[in-house]
Design a protein around this motif. Sequence first.
Motif, short mmCIF file in Angstrom:
data_model
loop_
_atom_site.label_atom_id
_atom_site.label_comp_id
_atom_site.label_asym_id
_atom_site.label_seq_id
_atom_site.Cartn_x
_atom_site.Cartn_y
_atom_site.Cartn_z
N LEU A 297 0.82 -1.21 0.00
CA LEU A 297 0.00 0.00 0.00
C LEU A 297 0.86 1.26 0.00
CD1 LEU A 297 -2.74 1.48 0.25
CD2 LEU A 297 -2.53 1.18 2.73
N CYS B 48 -7.96 -1.13 1.12
CA CYS B 48 -6.67 -1.22 0.44
C CYS B 48 -6.60 -2.35 -0.58
CB CYS B 48 -5.56 -1.40 1.47
SG CYS B 48 -5.63 -3.02 2.28
N CYS C 290 -2.35 -3.45 2.60
CA CYS C 290 -1.81 -2.84 3.82
C CYS C 290 -0.94 -3.80 4.62
CB CYS C 290 -2.93 -2.28 4.69
SG CYS C 290 -3.99 -3.52 5.47
#
Length: 153
Positions: free
Chosen positions: A23, A47, A59
């Motif tokens: 991310l 994400c 993430c």
Amino acid sequence: MAVSLSLNGKDLSLDVPDDMPLLWAIRGVVGLTGTKFGCGMAQCGACTVHVDGQPIRSCITPVSAVSGQKVTTIEGLQGKAAQAVQAAWVRLEVPQCGYCQSGQIMSATALLTQNAKPNDADINAAMNGNICRCATYQRIRAAIHTAAKSLQG
């Protein structure tokens, strides 16, 4: 460490720590901000990106884990399923605040790419873990059904 990957069809070599979350590489290094930070624990789905066509939570995924793979973000999402999902989202006015929508669309597109005729249980399973603070879940489900119908002709 240099990590090589394909991001939205473009080959990249990123000079980042191998444990950097994907991310942060996408947002901070490459500058694509459509993929959102939500919880940092893979619990909310904001994400979500595709890695070789499969939805993952960026993430918690170290950038080294996607070395040599094809990563697609909301900015690079293409194909019939993606077009159908995005059109249904607009038609049914799914977003309210919109924060979760890139993750929702990524998960819905992955579902329809793998299953062109999902039932409610299929949708629930595929969308599990995508949280919408505005609680537009009924519209999300309806939009997925609408997109599926448009893909069938």
